[in-house]
Design an enzyme around this catalytic site. Sequence first.
Site, short mmCIF file in Angstrom:
data_model
loop_
_atom_site.label_atom_id
_atom_site.label_comp_id
_atom_site.label_asym_id
_atom_site.label_seq_id
_atom_site.Cartn_x
_atom_site.Cartn_y
_atom_site.Cartn_z
N ASN A 1 0.71 0.12 6.24
CA ASN A 1 1.05 -1.24 4.50
C ASN A 1 2.14 -2.53 5.68
O ASN A 1 3.02 -2.44 6.88
CB ASN A 1 2.38 0.03 4.19
CG ASN A 1 3.44 -0.53 3.10
OD1 ASN A 1 2.49 -1.76 2.12
ND2 ASN A 1 4.18 -0.69 2.48
N GLY A 2 1.89 -3.00 4.80
CA GLY A 2 2.19 -4.62 5.62
C GLY A 2 0.72 -5.53 6.15
O GLY A 2 0.43 -5.19 6.16
N LYS B 1 3.41 -2.59 -8.23
CA LYS B 1 3.99 -2.24 -8.95
C LYS B 1 4.97 -3.36 -7.73
O LYS B 1 6.16 -4.17 -8.07
CB LYS B 1 4.77 -0.83 -9.02
CG LYS B 1 5.51 -0.46 -9.42
CD LYS B 1 5.80 -0.46 -10.76
CE LYS B 1 7.40 -0.16 -11.76
NZ LYS B 1 7.27 -1.18 -12.29
N GLU C 1 -0.03 -10.81 -17.20
CA GLU C 1 -0.64 -9.31 -16.49
C GLU C 1 -1.14 -8.39 -16.92
O GLU C 1 -2.02 -7.87 -16.88
CB GLU C 1 0.56 -9.75 -16.29
CG GLU C 1 1.53 -8.56 -16.84
CD GLU C 1 2.91 -7.72 -15.79
OE1 GLU C 1 2.80 -7.39 -14.43
OE2 GLU C 1 4.06 -7.96 -16.10
N HIS D 1 7.13 -33.12 -22.91
CA HIS D 1 6.90 -33.60 -21.29
C HIS D 1 5.57 -33.74 -20.34
O HIS D 1 5.33 -33.67 -19.32
CB HIS D 1 7.77 -33.59 -20.83
CG HIS D 1 9.19 -33.57 -20.71
ND1 HIS D 1 9.80 -34.98 -20.80
CD2 HIS D 1 10.26 -32.80 -22.13
CE1 HIS D 1 10.98 -35.32 -21.74
NE2 HIS D 1 11.13 -34.65 -22.10
N ARG E 1 1.34 1.51 -6.41
CA ARG E 1 0.93 0.27 -5.50
C ARG E 1 0.44 -0.45 -4.70
O ARG E 1 0.19 -1.70 -3.81
CB ARG E 1 2.03 1.28 -3.74
CG ARG E 1 3.46 1.83 -3.98
CD ARG E 1 3.64 2.29 -2.57
NE ARG E 1 4.40 1.39 -1.56
CZ ARG E 1 5.55 0.78 -1.78
NH1 ARG E 1 6.38 1.82 -2.40
NH2 ARG E 1 5.49 0.85 -0.06
N LYS F 1 3.93 -10.99 -19.54
CA LYS F 1 3.60 -9.94 -19.35
C LYS F 1 2.13 -9.81 -19.60
O LYS F 1 1.65 -9.41 -19.69
CB LYS F 1 4.96 -9.55 -20.92
CG LYS F 1 5.08 -7.63 -20.47
CD LYS F 1 5.85 -7.15 -20.06
CE LYS F 1 5.81 -7.90 -18.46
NZ LYS F 1 7.10 -7.75 -17.41
N CYS G 1 0.99 -1.27 0.45
CA CYS G 1 -0.13 0.10 0.72
C CYS G 1 0.67 1.21 -0.17
O CYS G 1 2.54 1.33 0.07
CB CYS G 1 -0.99 0.18 1.35
SG CYS G 1 -1.55 -1.69 1.29
N TRP H 1 -3.77 -1.56 -1.41
CA TRP H 1 -3.53 -2.90 -2.37
C TRP H 1 -4.50 -4.43 -0.96
O TRP H 1 -3.32 -4.71 0.31
CB TRP H 1 -1.90 -3.32 -2.50
CG TRP H 1 -2.24 -4.85 -3.52
CD1 TRP H 1 -2.50 -4.77 -4.98
CD2 TRP H 1 -1.77 -6.12 -2.68
NE1 TRP H 1 -2.39 -6.22 -5.11
CE2 TRP H 1 -1.37 -6.98 -4.35
CE3 TRP H 1 -1.61 -6.53 -1.82
CZ2 TRP H 1 -2.11 -8.02 -4.25
CZ3 TRP H 1 -0.77 -7.97 -1.96
CH2 TRP H 1 -1.41 -9.15 -2.86
N GLU I 1 9.55 -14.40 -19.84
CA GLU I 1 8.23 -13.07 -19.90
C GLU I 1 7.56 -12.57 -20.34
O GLU I 1 6.61 -12.15 -20.48
CB GLU I 1 9.79 -12.39 -20.26
CG GLU I 1 10.45 -10.79 -20.03
CD GLU I 1 8.94 -9.65 -18.61
OE1 GLU I 1 8.70 -11.37 -17.65
OE2 GLU I 1 8.73 -9.16 -18.37
#
Length: 615
Positions: free
Chosen positions: A100-101, A610, A495, A511, A27, A492, A2, A74, A488
């Site tokens: 945040n966290g 981000k 997302e 496989h 964020r 991309k 956040c 977030w 990648e």
Amino acid sequence: MCGIVGYTGERFASRILLDSLSRLEYRGYDSSGIALLTETNMQVIRARGKLRELSKKLEGEMTDARAGIGHTRWATHGVPSEKNAHPQLDPFGRVAVVHNGIIENWEDLRQQYGQGLFSSDTDTEVLAHMLVGGLDAGLDLVEAVQLILSKARGAYSFLAVDSQQPDRLVGARVGNAGGLVIGISEDESIVASDVSALLPYSQEFIFLESNEIVDIRPSVVEIFSSDGERKIRSPERLSLDPVTAAKGTYKHFMLKEIHEQPETLLNGMRGRYSGTSETIDLSSELNHERFSIENLKEINRCLIVGMGTSMHAAMIGRHYLEQFARIPTEVDNSAEFRYRRPLLDEKTLVISVTQSGETVDTLAAMEEAQRAGCPQITLSNSVGSQTTRLADSTIMLHAGPEIAVASTKTMIASVIALHGLSLFLGKQRGLLQPEVEQEQVHQALLLPAAVSNVLNFTDEIDKLAEKYSASNNFLFLGRGLGYPVALEGALKLKEVSYIHAEGYSAGEMKHGPIALIDDQMPTLAICTQGDVHDKMRSNIQQIRARGGAVIALVSEGDSSMDAIATDTLIVPDIDPILSPIPAVVALQLFSYGIATRRGADVDQPRNLAKTVTVE
Ligand code: M6R
């Protein structure tokens, strides 16, 4: 994950808080809120959705407030909703907290320190309860924060205000769930999760360390340890440019940032790659004691850690380190690394790749390496970020602000930084032939032009995006250096466009993944690598034989795939070892083209942030 901001001073707080929050929206952006204080009143306004929803609600409110805190969220605990948005309050509405966290023991704390009913599902709200409990018991604001730090477990940072002390903010940081930076100016103080939010307001910053508390008034900022001991800290002066963060004429930040990549490469090579002598030099960036020639000769292993796109850059870097520096190199996903009790010693060089320098798992991996005494280099795009403080040396990416959640130019900057670092280490260890150094420097300096060429093909790539934009599943295949490119490409695409995409090593195809192939599952095959070219041809033939469409990403002049692939995506023909760079750029444009056609929110894809500062 956040973003948090706070202001106290002479100016209108709501404008400054909103402006700073807009710079932190990367964020998190599922809800936001603000608490504003005047001498007599505290008002809290919260809204679900993006920041513009909060702006609408704020119009005309509390325009005289000169202090406040704000948050863009977030969600971790509780769905995105107005009641779960921050600031969170105590039951009496005296204090407000933005956070945040994660508070790991929030449920226990609710039982022990709740001051009445809880009105949200967040782990944050209990902090407001604890704070008001402390104040009611006669503690000062800083002492009440100390109480929280002694009881709340986890990695988090928060800011709080007390409506009875309207020009004062307090905050704290515990662990690595994102920092708190205080911008110092005359007669006002402003604080945020990272420095980018503060650039228009200050050039002098204090970075809060873990287990520190900050007490902020308009012209006084005091730092305390979690035991209440006062700490002396001088502000650091950083000159950064807020203007480059603007979107300009581009429709999206992602497109702007894709187009900036020729310049990103130049900036990444400036002062490191010399075009005149065709040599590489990173000596001014590496700590001489830790990375002396003698110490570098002792290194017998390299470990590169990172997450997501940064990990894909690391996978490309592994090839460079092994080829040019001749050091056995592993790449690890930081989150997995930290929990598997890795074997490390002081002869293992740990390189962390992280554009934000704040990714919680990468920080934890670095702490693990620090405990084992490993020398460490971090590659980061953020001046003053946490990883730059933990590592012995930093190689700045110099990519400029990257606002879109999807990493584009910072990946390219990471790859070129790893290329340069590998050449330099090889040279210092006496294992790089001068002619290889010369040739690699020469080839790398051709990259900005090669990437410009890819950008000139935007229309062609866009036509392919148009053709495939209705597909709901995609496979990306590559071998050797093409493998991280495939990973990648898939990341991309998924997302930004929400299309299900899998990246695989092409050798792995038979496989399992081949079972997925039918006419609804197109494959993007990375075919730029000379040594595995024939193998990629076989893969393509096998897919075509099962009715799958294939887009072959090939180097200019290679017509060998024309007859077997459904389509080709052409990138400039450059030294194969550097070919991941133009290939990744082409895939970024392909994903962007598909995502915009599907109406996705390209710059702020759903559920993402981000900077990932929570586990
Ligand atoms: O800031 P970091 O480079 O450490 O971030 C790591 C990942 O979260 C990041 O690379 C992510 O995968 C990309 N933004 C995806 O485009």
